[in-house]
Scaffold this active site. Structure first.
Site, PDB file in Angstrom:
ATOM      1  N   ASN A   1     -11.884 -23.461  -1.750  1.00  0.00           N
ATOM      2  CA  ASN A   1     -12.862 -22.385  -1.562  1.00  0.00           C
ATOM      3  C   ASN A   1     -12.261 -20.998  -1.793  1.00  0.00           C
ATOM      4  OD1 ASN A   1     -14.072 -24.095   1.392  1.00  0.00           O
ATOM      5  ND2 ASN A   1     -14.830 -24.275  -0.692  1.00  0.00           N
ATOM      6  N   LEU A   2     -10.929 -20.883  -1.630  1.00  0.00           N
ATOM      7  CA  LEU A   2     -10.347 -19.539  -1.461  1.00  0.00           C
ATOM      8  C   LEU A   2     -10.349 -18.667  -2.708  1.00  0.00           C
ATOM      9  CD1 LEU A   2      -7.359 -20.216   0.963  1.00  0.00           C
ATOM     10  CD2 LEU A   2      -9.706 -19.588   1.493  1.00  0.00           C
TER      11      LEU A   2
ATOM     12  N   CYS B   1     -50.242 -24.410  -6.002  1.00  0.00           N
ATOM     13  CA  CYS B   1     -48.883 -24.700  -5.500  1.00  0.00           C
ATOM     14  C   CYS B   1     -48.993 -25.575  -4.242  1.00  0.00           C
ATOM     15  CB  CYS B   1     -48.148 -23.396  -5.175  1.00  0.00           C
ATOM     16  SG  CYS B   1     -46.555 -23.674  -4.380  1.00  0.00           S
TER      17      CYS B   1
ATOM     18  N   CYS C   1     -43.536 -18.487  -5.201  1.00  0.00           N
ATOM     19  CA  CYS C   1     -42.450 -19.094  -4.425  1.00  0.00           C
ATOM     20  C   CYS C   1     -41.668 -20.012  -5.366  1.00  0.00           C
ATOM     21  CB  CYS C   1     -42.989 -19.841  -3.204  1.00  0.00           C
ATOM     22  SG  CYS C   1     -43.681 -21.467  -3.561  1.00  0.00           S
TER      23      CYS C   1
ATOM     24  N   GLY D   1     -19.443 -19.226  -1.636  1.00  0.00           N
ATOM     25  CA  GLY D   1     -19.231 -18.277  -2.731  1.00  0.00           C
ATOM     26  C   GLY D   1     -20.216 -17.118  -2.737  1.00  0.00           C
TER      27      GLY D   1
ATOM     28  N   ASP E   1     -26.044 -24.329  -2.075  1.00  0.00           N
ATOM     29  CA  ASP E   1     -25.574 -24.856  -3.360  1.00  0.00           C
ATOM     30  C   ASP E   1     -26.232 -26.176  -3.732  1.00  0.00           C
ATOM     31  OD1 ASP E   1     -24.530 -26.418  -1.387  1.00  0.00           O
ATOM     32  OD2 ASP E   1     -22.482 -26.421  -2.138  1.00  0.00           O
ATOM     33  N   ASN E   2     -27.405 -26.454  -3.161  1.00  0.00           N
ATOM     34  CA  ASN E   2     -28.012 -27.752  -3.516  1.00  0.00           C
ATOM     35  C   ASN E   2     -29.533 -27.647  -3.519  1.00  0.00           C
ATOM     36  OD1 ASN E   2     -29.014 -28.875  -0.720  1.00  0.00           O
ATOM     37  ND2 ASN E   2     -27.019 -27.905  -0.398  1.00  0.00           N
TER      38      ASN E   2
ATOM     39  N   CYS F   1     -13.562 -41.015 -13.167  1.00  0.00           N
ATOM     40  CA  CYS F   1     -13.810 -39.567 -13.186  1.00  0.00           C
ATOM     41  C   CYS F   1     -13.250 -39.016 -11.876  1.00  0.00           C
ATOM     42  CB  CYS F   1     -15.294 -39.253 -13.365  1.00  0.00           C
ATOM     43  SG  CYS F   1     -16.301 -39.753 -11.973  1.00  0.00           S
TER      44      CYS F   1
ATOM     45  N   ASP G   1     -23.929 -22.406   8.339  1.00  0.00           N
ATOM     46  CA  ASP G   1     -23.151 -23.312   7.479  1.00  0.00           C
ATOM     47  C   ASP G   1     -22.499 -24.340   8.401  1.00  0.00           C
ATOM     48  OD1 ASP G   1     -21.335 -24.498   5.533  1.00  0.00           O
ATOM     49  OD2 ASP G   1     -21.623 -22.681   4.351  1.00  0.00           O
TER      50      ASP G   1
ATOM     51  N   CYS H   1     -20.525 -26.527  -8.083  1.00  0.00           N
ATOM     52  CA  CYS H   1     -19.260 -25.862  -8.453  1.00  0.00           C
ATOM     53  C   CYS H   1     -18.111 -26.855  -8.515  1.00  0.00           C
ATOM     54  CB  CYS H   1     -18.921 -24.768  -7.446  1.00  0.00           C
ATOM     55  SG  CYS H   1     -20.145 -23.484  -7.424  1.00  0.00           S
TER      56      CYS H   1
HETATM   57  N1  LIG Z   1     -28.516 -27.208   4.299  1.00  0.00           N
HETATM   58  C1  LIG Z   1     -27.415 -26.471   4.516  1.00  0.00           C
HETATM   59  N2  LIG Z   1     -27.128 -26.043   5.761  1.00  0.00           N
HETATM   60  C2  LIG Z   1     -26.021 -25.310   6.007  1.00  0.00           C
HETATM   61  N3  LIG Z   1     -25.150 -24.958   5.053  1.00  0.00           N
HETATM   62  C3  LIG Z   1     -25.373 -25.356   3.798  1.00  0.00           C
HETATM   63  C4  LIG Z   1     -26.520 -26.130   3.460  1.00  0.00           C
HETATM   64  N4  LIG Z   1     -26.476 -26.393   2.138  1.00  0.00           N
HETATM   65  C5  LIG Z   1     -25.365 -25.800   1.659  1.00  0.00           C
HETATM   66  N5  LIG Z   1     -24.691 -25.190   2.649  1.00  0.00           N
HETATM   67  C6  LIG Z   1     -23.433 -24.449   2.531  1.00  0.00           C
HETATM   68  O1  LIG Z   1     -23.567 -23.518   1.479  1.00  0.00           O
HETATM   69  C7  LIG Z   1     -22.260 -23.192   1.008  1.00  0.00           C
HETATM   70  C8  LIG Z   1     -22.328 -23.063  -0.492  1.00  0.00           C
HETATM   71  O2  LIG Z   1     -21.088 -22.594  -0.910  1.00  0.00           O
HETATM   72  P1  LIG Z   1     -20.489 -22.885  -2.331  1.00  0.00           P
HETATM   73  O3  LIG Z   1     -21.597 -22.965  -3.310  1.00  0.00           O
HETATM   74  O4  LIG Z   1     -19.466 -21.848  -2.603  1.00  0.00           O
HETATM   75  O5  LIG Z   1     -19.887 -24.359  -2.241  1.00  0.00           O
HETATM   76  P2  LIG Z   1     -18.779 -25.066  -1.324  1.00  0.00           P
HETATM   77  O6  LIG Z   1     -19.429 -26.289  -0.762  1.00  0.00           O
HETATM   78  O7  LIG Z   1     -18.170 -24.125  -0.345  1.00  0.00           O
HETATM   79  O8  LIG Z   1     -17.638 -25.420  -2.366  1.00  0.00           O
HETATM   80  P3  LIG Z   1     -17.365 -26.631  -3.360  1.00  0.00           P
HETATM   81  O9  LIG Z   1     -18.700 -26.986  -3.986  1.00  0.00           O
HETATM   82  O10 LIG Z   1     -16.409 -26.051  -4.338  1.00  0.00           O
HETATM   83  O11 LIG Z   1     -16.789 -27.707  -2.524  1.00  0.00           O
HETATM   84  C9  LIG Z   1     -21.316 -24.295   1.470  1.00  0.00           C
HETATM   85  O12 LIG Z   1     -20.401 -23.754   2.400  1.00  0.00           O
HETATM   86  C10 LIG Z   1     -22.240 -25.307   2.120  1.00  0.00           C
HETATM   87  O13 LIG Z   1     -21.664 -25.937   3.252  1.00  0.00           O
END
Ligand SMILES: Nc1ncnc2c1ncn2[C@@H]1O[C@H](COP(=O)(O)OP(=O)(O)OP(=O)(O)O)[C@@H](O)[C@H]1O
Length: 387
Positions: free
Chosen positions: A69-70, A245, A170, A40, A129-130, A345, A61, A187
């Site tokens: 995703n689209l 830090c 940082c 995203g 996203d994590n 769920c 990625d 998401c």
């Molecule tokens: N450590 C990582 N290495 C490579 N890619 C990563 C890593 N952590 C996250 N990503 C990538 O970052 C992208 C984040 O995209 P986004 O937040 O839109 O979520 P998504 O995984 O594509 O979708 P959804 O959560 O809806 O399934 C993802 O394509 C995910 O594979």
């Protein structure tokens, strides 16, 4: 590094801007930027930076494109479902601006490969996203002395800031400790609107360009908050760099990359299956549930909107937030005490939190359906909607 006549024409509308000029355009051309995540945020960041003429873009990625995703990952298309996200963006950029060199890394960025990848680039964009990846990227950028342009988006809101820039804080200075894993939403759980990731990704691209051009007012030491629902932007000041830090302080404890999943409280076995907090006698498989033919209650703890998408027969909706706040109708609560209770769920994470709460706090004996509705679709009814 000179500009060709074609480049002068292509970038003319930005070259004439006071803060850019030919010198600025040459700087953009000479720069290399690593974008972590081709989802995203990664899509708008990639298209903006390729359009603006950044010389080299690295895109990392491990994932392939899914239909979910689209709605927001607008560089990918229906014909690319199932194919690599990084290759899809590479193809998009080749069509948009063939002068940009694109280096794809179809891998999971982790402690083993992060430093050798990041070191090749001038700056890094966090479009992941994590939480584990956020700490990994932060530490790697501090160790490699790279600026990190960080963004996040969820539901109708987004945030953006620049870390490790000119003696600014940082990510660890601001968040020394990770949040408990069960409080983190992505998401897939919380939803997000494509326009939100578009806004935040565009803001990240803007900061990338400002860092490269050595602009005076880079958003470092401040956090921008965007609320799409009220169309409001707010900037809050962040604390200064922390002298103590763990990674960028005066005597850092972290001098090489660590195990970030462990640091963030994700056990190795949780990576694919999500939470695993219940005893086996508090869980049932979807097959066992399907074969259970006695009187019972099935509580679905997804949001009302999700419940509207699809539901199992006779399921009763109590969204997880309401359940954890004990906002359960009294008659229903009494009925739950008398009957067998199952909880479901989407994927089997929130249902475990609900079962733990019901069992421990309310004395209601209940069981979670392992793997949730996803598992139902995969094992019992392939026509049941999946999202
Ligand atoms: N450590 C990582 N290495 C490579 N890619 C990563 C890593 N952590 C996250 N990503 C990538 O970052 C992208 C984040 O995209 P986004 O937040 O839109 O979520 P998504 O995984 O594509 O979708 P959804 O959560 O809806 O399934 C993802 O394509 C995910 O594979």
């Amino acid at each position: 590094m000179e500009l060709t006549n074609r480049e002068i024409a292509r970038y003319s509308r930005q070259i004439i801007l006071p803060g850019i000029g030919v010198k600025g355009q040459k700087r953009l051309k000479a720069s290399s930027v690593l974008i972590v995540g081709a989802g995203g945020l990664g899509c708008p960041v990639s298209s903006n930076l390729a359009g603006a003429g950044i010389g080299t873009l690295g895109i990392i990625d491990y994932d392939n494109i899914e239909i979910t995703n689209l709605h927001r990952q607008l560089l990918h298309s229906e014909s690319s479902i199932g194919k690599s996200k990084v290759e899809s963006i590479k193809n998009f950029i080749a069509n948009l601006n063939s002068d940009v060199k694109v280096q794809t890394h179809q891998v999971l960025l982790n402690s083993k490969n992060a430093l050798e990848i990041i070191t090749k680039y001038d700056l890094v964009v966090d479009a992941s996203d994590n939480v584990a990846t956020r700490y990994l990227l932060n530490d790697a950028c501090v160790l490699e002395n790279k600026t990190l342009i960080s963004g996040s988006a969820l539901q109708m809101e987004g945030q953006m800031t620049v870390y490790n820039y000119k003696n600014g804080p940082c990510y660890r200075c601001i968040f020394p400790k990770p949040p408990p894993p069960e409080t983190v939403q992505n998401c897939g759980d919380g939803g997000v609107l494509g326009a939100i990731t578009g806004v935040i990704g565009s803001l990240q691209s803007m900061e990338v360009i400002k860092v490269i051009l050595d602009h005076d007012d880079v958003l470092a030491g401040k956090l921008l908050l965007y609320d799409g629902a009220s169309c409001s932007f707010r900037t809050i000041k962040l604390r200064n760099k922390r002298q103590d830090c763990d990674v960028c302080g005066v005597t850092p404890n972290i001098t090489k990359l660590i195990d970030y999943e462990q640091f963030c409280g994700m056990a190795a076995s949780d990576k694919d299956s999500g939470l695993n907090i219940l005893e086996s006698n508090e869980r049932v498989t979807v097959e066992d549930y399907r074969n259970y033919n006695k009187d019972h209650l099935l509580i679905d703890v997804r949001s009302a909107n999700e419940f509207e998408i699809c539901k199992l027969n006779n399921a009763i909706n109590i969204p997880i937030k309401r359940l954890l706040a004990d906002k359960i109708d009294n008659d229903l609560k009494e009925e739950m005490k008398e009957k067998s209770v199952f909880v479901v769920c989407r994927r089997g994470n929130d249902s475990q939190l609900a079962v733990r709460h019901l069992n421990e706090k309310l004395g209601i004996r209940s069981k979670d359906l392992i793997g949730g509705l996803h598992s139902w679709t995969h094992t019992i009814d392939k026509d049941f909607p999946i999202y």
